[in-house]
Design a protein around this motif. Structure first.
Motif, PDB file in Angstrom:
ATOM      1  N   VAL A 152      47.143  48.022  51.836  1.00  0.00           N
ATOM      2  CA  VAL A 152      47.635  47.161  51.843  1.00  0.00           C
ATOM      3  C   VAL A 152      47.037  46.346  50.501  1.00  0.00           C
ATOM      4  O   VAL A 152      45.724  46.337  50.254  1.00  0.00           O
ATOM      5  N   TYR A 153      47.968  45.698  49.878  1.00  0.00           N
ATOM      6  CA  TYR A 153      47.575  44.861  48.787  1.00  0.00           C
ATOM      7  C   TYR A 153      47.163  43.538  48.866  1.00  0.00           C
ATOM      8  O   TYR A 153      48.006  42.746  49.546  1.00  0.00           O
ATOM      9  N   TYR A 154      46.175  42.999  48.417  1.00  0.00           N
ATOM     10  CA  TYR A 154      45.642  41.507  48.559  1.00  0.00           C
ATOM     11  C   TYR A 154      45.581  40.780  47.112  1.00  0.00           C
ATOM     12  O   TYR A 154      44.964  41.379  46.228  1.00  0.00           O
ATOM     13  N   CYS A 155      46.223  39.496  47.290  1.00  0.00           N
ATOM     14  CA  CYS A 155      45.915  38.836  46.215  1.00  0.00           C
ATOM     15  C   CYS A 155      44.721  37.840  46.380  1.00  0.00           C
ATOM     16  O   CYS A 155      44.421  37.495  47.612  1.00  0.00           O
ATOM     17  N   ALA A 156      43.981  37.496  45.415  1.00  0.00           N
ATOM     18  CA  ALA A 156      42.878  36.762  45.343  1.00  0.00           C
ATOM     19  C   ALA A 156      42.618  35.722  44.367  1.00  0.00           C
ATOM     20  O   ALA A 156      43.230  35.878  43.314  1.00  0.00           O
ATOM     21  N   ALA A 157      41.870  34.444  44.533  1.00  0.00           N
ATOM     22  CA  ALA A 157      41.542  33.669  43.514  1.00  0.00           C
ATOM     23  C   ALA A 157      40.255  33.333  43.412  1.00  0.00           C
ATOM     24  O   ALA A 157      39.626  33.066  44.430  1.00  0.00           O
ATOM     25  N   LYS A 158      39.692  33.342  42.138  1.00  0.00           N
ATOM     26  CA  LYS A 158      38.286  32.959  41.845  1.00  0.00           C
ATOM     27  C   LYS A 158      38.148  31.879  40.955  1.00  0.00           C
ATOM     28  O   LYS A 158      38.973  32.097  39.812  1.00  0.00           O
ATOM     29  N   HIS A 159      37.222  31.039  40.993  1.00  0.00           N
ATOM     30  CA  HIS A 159      37.076  29.846  40.269  1.00  0.00           C
ATOM     31  C   HIS A 159      36.655  30.438  38.826  1.00  0.00           C
ATOM     32  O   HIS A 159      36.025  31.345  38.805  1.00  0.00           O
ATOM     33  N   ARG A 160      37.232  30.203  37.576  1.00  0.00           N
ATOM     34  CA  ARG A 160      37.317  30.896  36.639  1.00  0.00           C
ATOM     35  C   ARG A 160      35.749  30.364  35.997  1.00  0.00           C
ATOM     36  O   ARG A 160      35.324  31.152  34.962  1.00  0.00           O
ATOM     37  N   MET A 161      34.635  29.699  36.624  1.00  0.00           N
ATOM     38  CA  MET A 161      33.633  29.767  35.976  1.00  0.00           C
ATOM     39  C   MET A 161      32.701  30.660  36.834  1.00  0.00           C
ATOM     40  O   MET A 161      31.645  31.060  36.183  1.00  0.00           O
ATOM     41  N   LYS A 162      33.117  31.200  37.703  1.00  0.00           N
ATOM     42  CA  LYS A 162      32.541  32.604  38.325  1.00  0.00           C
ATOM     43  C   LYS A 162      32.567  33.539  37.482  1.00  0.00           C
ATOM     44  O   LYS A 162      33.767  34.147  37.221  1.00  0.00           O
ATOM     45  N   SER A 163      31.570  34.689  37.226  1.00  0.00           N
ATOM     46  CA  SER A 163      31.503  35.835  36.607  1.00  0.00           C
ATOM     47  C   SER A 163      32.081  36.949  37.245  1.00  0.00           C
ATOM     48  O   SER A 163      32.217  36.815  38.581  1.00  0.00           O
ATOM     49  N   GLY A 164      32.248  37.984  36.652  1.00  0.00           N
ATOM     50  CA  GLY A 164      32.498  39.116  37.292  1.00  0.00           C
ATOM     51  C   GLY A 164      34.094  39.189  37.753  1.00  0.00           C
ATOM     52  O   GLY A 164      33.940  39.258  39.228  1.00  0.00           O
ATOM     53  N   PRO A 165      35.006  39.482  37.129  1.00  0.00           N
ATOM     54  CA  PRO A 165      36.395  39.245  37.624  1.00  0.00           C
ATOM     55  C   PRO A 165      36.663  40.612  38.486  1.00  0.00           C
ATOM     56  O   PRO A 165      37.662  40.726  39.427  1.00  0.00           O
ATOM     57  N   THR A 166      36.091  41.674  38.345  1.00  0.00           N
ATOM     58  CA  THR A 166      36.105  42.785  39.389  1.00  0.00           C
ATOM     59  C   THR A 166      35.400  42.924  40.767  1.00  0.00           C
ATOM     60  O   THR A 166      35.664  43.814  41.487  1.00  0.00           O
ATOM     61  N   GLY A 167      34.567  42.004  40.801  1.00  0.00           N
ATOM     62  CA  GLY A 167      33.760  41.927  41.861  1.00  0.00           C
ATOM     63  C   GLY A 167      34.525  41.268  43.088  1.00  0.00           C
ATOM     64  O   GLY A 167      35.659  40.624  43.099  1.00  0.00           O
ATOM     65  N   PRO A 168      34.020  41.282  44.221  1.00  0.00           N
ATOM     66  CA  PRO A 168      34.641  41.117  45.520  1.00  0.00           C
ATOM     67  C   PRO A 168      34.296  39.331  45.847  1.00  0.00           C
ATOM     68  O   PRO A 168      34.961  38.923  46.670  1.00  0.00           O
ATOM     69  N   ASN A 169      33.652  38.698  44.983  1.00  0.00           N
ATOM     70  CA  ASN A 169      33.224  37.068  45.574  1.00  0.00           C
ATOM     71  C   ASN A 169      34.189  36.264  45.065  1.00  0.00           C
ATOM     72  O   ASN A 169      34.140  35.401  44.235  1.00  0.00           O
ATOM     73  N   TYR A 170      35.672  36.509  45.663  1.00  0.00           N
ATOM     74  CA  TYR A 170      36.541  35.694  45.226  1.00  0.00           C
ATOM     75  C   TYR A 170      36.625  34.517  46.200  1.00  0.00           C
ATOM     76  O   TYR A 170      36.075  34.755  47.396  1.00  0.00           O
ATOM     77  N   ASP A 171      37.221  33.201  46.079  1.00  0.00           N
ATOM     78  CA  ASP A 171      37.078  32.239  46.715  1.00  0.00           C
ATOM     79  C   ASP A 171      38.240  32.299  47.769  1.00  0.00           C
ATOM     80  O   ASP A 171      38.027  32.004  49.111  1.00  0.00           O
ATOM     81  N   TYR A 172      39.583  32.744  47.440  1.00  0.00           N
ATOM     82  CA  TYR A 172      40.416  32.472  48.505  1.00  0.00           C
ATOM     83  C   TYR A 172      41.195  34.084  48.399  1.00  0.00           C
ATOM     84  O   TYR A 172      41.410  34.636  47.371  1.00  0.00           O
ATOM     85  N   TRP A 173      41.624  34.266  49.683  1.00  0.00           N
ATOM     86  CA  TRP A 173      42.440  35.520  49.632  1.00  0.00           C
ATOM     87  C   TRP A 173      43.638  35.489  50.338  1.00  0.00           C
ATOM     88  O   TRP A 173      43.774  34.611  51.484  1.00  0.00           O
ATOM     89  N   GLY A 174      44.654  36.148  50.252  1.00  0.00           N
ATOM     90  CA  GLY A 174      45.977  36.274  50.709  1.00  0.00           C
ATOM     91  C   GLY A 174      46.132  37.177  52.007  1.00  0.00           C
ATOM     92  O   GLY A 174      44.839  37.754  52.053  1.00  0.00           O
ATOM     93  N   GLN A 175      47.144  37.296  52.778  1.00  0.00           N
ATOM     94  CA  GLN A 175      47.105  38.113  54.130  1.00  0.00           C
ATOM     95  C   GLN A 175      47.417  39.625  53.643  1.00  0.00           C
ATOM     96  O   GLN A 175      47.111  40.061  54.549  1.00  0.00           O
ATOM     97  N   GLY A 176      47.489  39.769  52.570  1.00  0.00           N
ATOM     98  CA  GLY A 176      48.138  41.119  52.133  1.00  0.00           C
ATOM     99  C   GLY A 176      49.693  41.511  52.206  1.00  0.00           C
ATOM    100  O   GLY A 176      50.123  41.105  53.042  1.00  0.00           O
ATOM    101  N   THR A 177      50.008  42.643  51.552  1.00  0.00           N
ATOM    102  CA  THR A 177      51.278  43.108  51.778  1.00  0.00           C
ATOM    103  C   THR A 177      51.256  44.748  51.538  1.00  0.00           C
ATOM    104  O   THR A 177      50.416  45.317  50.827  1.00  0.00           O
ATOM    105  N   GLN A 178      51.767  45.367  52.500  1.00  0.00           N
ATOM    106  CA  GLN A 178      51.721  46.734  52.845  1.00  0.00           C
ATOM    107  C   GLN A 178      52.562  47.556  51.641  1.00  0.00           C
ATOM    108  O   GLN A 178      53.907  47.202  51.312  1.00  0.00           O
ATOM    109  N   VAL A 179      52.051  48.292  50.988  1.00  0.00           N
ATOM    110  CA  VAL A 179      52.686  49.279  50.031  1.00  0.00           C
ATOM    111  C   VAL A 179      52.389  50.671  50.320  1.00  0.00           C
ATOM    112  O   VAL A 179      51.217  51.152  50.771  1.00  0.00           O
ATOM    113  N   THR A 180      53.709  51.435  50.568  1.00  0.00           N
ATOM    114  CA  THR A 180      53.591  52.715  50.985  1.00  0.00           C
ATOM    115  C   THR A 180      54.523  53.657  50.231  1.00  0.00           C
ATOM    116  O   THR A 180      55.383  53.367  50.033  1.00  0.00           O
TER     117      THR A 180
END
Length: 124
Positions: free
Chosen positions: A93-121
């Motif tokens: 399941v692939y999720y989209c996420a948004a993080k305020h640009r002032m937060k560091s670490g684009p690869t980390g999990p501390n994103y502010d908002y998340w989508g519901q996800g879409t299945q890729v098989t």
């Protein structure tokens, strides 16, 4: 309320391609780093890709480098994930996420908002 809505998932054969989209609403899109994560059954959520607020910087997980490309359209408030040369191990399941640009670490999990996800098989 912020909404991130993913689309474009589905079933594809090994070696095929898919393009995921994530439409964002009710947020100022250009102040957010956007990311894609994925989670396979029984596994932890994994960073896939991220893109800075202006598209000037991109980041990729090691397992997908050279096969996936992230991009964004700030006029349309959409972020994309072009996935080529798909493999069965990309199934998740692939999720989209948004993080305020002032937060560091684009690869980390501390994103502010998340989508519901879409299945890729990806079938072998």
């Amino acid at each position: 309320q912020v909404q991130l809505v993913e689309s474009g998932g589905g079933l594809v054969e090994s070696g095929g391609s898919l393009r995921l989209s994530c439409a964002a609403s009710r947020l100022t899109f250009t102040i957010y780093t956007m990311g894609w994560f994925r989670q396979a059954p029984g596994k932890e959520r994994e960073f896939v890709a991220a893109i800075s607020w202006n598209g000037g910087s991109t980041f990729y997980g090691d397992s997908i480098k050279g096969r996936f490309t992230i991009s964004r359209d700030n006029a349309e408030n959409v972020v994309y994930l072009q996935m080529n040369s798909l493999k069965p191990e990309d199934t998740a399941v692939y999720y989209c996420a948004a993080k305020h640009r002032m937060k560091s670490g684009p690869t980390g999990p501390n994103y502010d908002y998340w989508g519901q996800g879409t299945q890729v098989t990806v079938s072998s």
